[in-house]
Design a protein around this motif. Sequence first.
Motif, short mmCIF file in Angstrom:
data_model
loop_
_atom_site.label_atom_id
_atom_site.label_comp_id
_atom_site.label_asym_id
_atom_site.label_seq_id
_atom_site.Cartn_x
_atom_site.Cartn_y
_atom_site.Cartn_z
N LYS A 1 -0.60 35.47 39.67
CA LYS A 1 -1.79 34.70 40.03
C LYS A 1 -1.63 33.88 41.15
O LYS A 1 -2.34 32.84 41.49
N LEU A 2 -0.64 34.13 41.93
CA LEU A 2 -0.01 33.22 43.08
C LEU A 2 -1.21 32.95 43.94
O LEU A 2 -1.94 31.84 44.59
N VAL A 3 -1.99 34.09 44.40
CA VAL A 3 -3.24 34.03 45.24
C VAL A 3 -4.23 33.34 44.75
O VAL A 3 -4.98 32.43 45.45
N GLU A 4 -4.66 33.44 43.58
CA GLU A 4 -5.80 32.76 42.94
C GLU A 4 -5.49 31.12 42.78
O GLU A 4 -6.28 30.45 43.04
N ILE A 5 -4.09 30.80 42.39
CA ILE A 5 -3.66 29.31 42.56
C ILE A 5 -3.92 28.72 43.62
O ILE A 5 -4.51 27.68 43.93
N LEU A 6 -3.32 29.65 44.83
CA LEU A 6 -3.31 28.92 46.21
C LEU A 6 -4.90 28.73 46.75
O LEU A 6 -5.05 27.62 47.25
N THR A 7 -5.58 29.85 46.59
CA THR A 7 -6.98 29.61 46.92
C THR A 7 -7.85 28.72 46.34
O THR A 7 -8.46 28.04 46.84
N SER A 8 -7.45 28.54 44.82
CA SER A 8 -8.02 27.34 44.02
C SER A 8 -7.92 25.98 44.59
O SER A 8 -8.72 25.02 44.75
N ALA A 9 -6.60 25.69 45.08
CA ALA A 9 -5.91 24.50 45.32
C ALA A 9 -6.49 24.20 46.65
O ALA A 9 -7.12 22.89 47.16
#
Length: 257
Positions: free
Chosen positions: A170-178
């Motif tokens: 979920k790296l992309v999802e986490i970075l995008t949300s942050a």
Amino acid sequence: MNIKRVALSTLFISSLAHCALAGAIENTDNNVTPELTSSFIQNQVQQNMSIGRAIKSIVRHYPQEAASIIDTALDLYPEQYKEIIHAAISAQPTLTEEVVTMALRKGISSCTSIVETAINADPSYVDFVVTAAANSTPGELDEIVRIAVVTEPDSADYIVQSLAKEHPSKLVEILTSAIGAVPLVGEYVVEALLASFPNDAEIVITTAVRESSAQREQVKKIIETGQNSGISNENLEKYATNGGATAEEVAQALDKN
């Protein structure tokens, strides 16, 4: 009755309430584990104390029974979950992860409200809060990242790094949300992720640049961060361009180093 006398009377009554709670706890046989039943906790709360002050006092006297105390208290006073969570974590921060998991399992409030309350109780344990929340409610990962970064932006790098390690897919999802929550943390979360996931540099840089499109100065800082992390200029140019950076932005960022 003058003001001074009223003040002294109020202080005296408050002191009596505090002593009543402390005495009730201390008078328990030290060799016997106290019965942490509903009636025991209710009795402490009734000593002219708030639920938060009562929980904090009991947890400090019986740290080995803290989980049982909190579990029972949340069942008894679900509408006062914020006060209970805050008091429990403030009294015993090492219980942070367990408290968050317990509160989420009971469904007493929204995930974001529980996460925010726990972080405010002790910001230094923010990584434990977010990992516990993400493991308990993985479907709300976006909201967990968002509320955590908004609540404690100075710890955005730890928040993202901890969650990405627990949920690498979920790296992309986490970075995008942050970055979507607080755009100015972009360079810091990129630095943290590149340190933990050097093989995913392309994903990290491209995603961060794309999500920072509204903050053009951040785009350049992200490129600079990538260069400082050891990514070659050639790769940086490719990754950043794929994310939407202009040739001018790339050139300006790389020329500064």
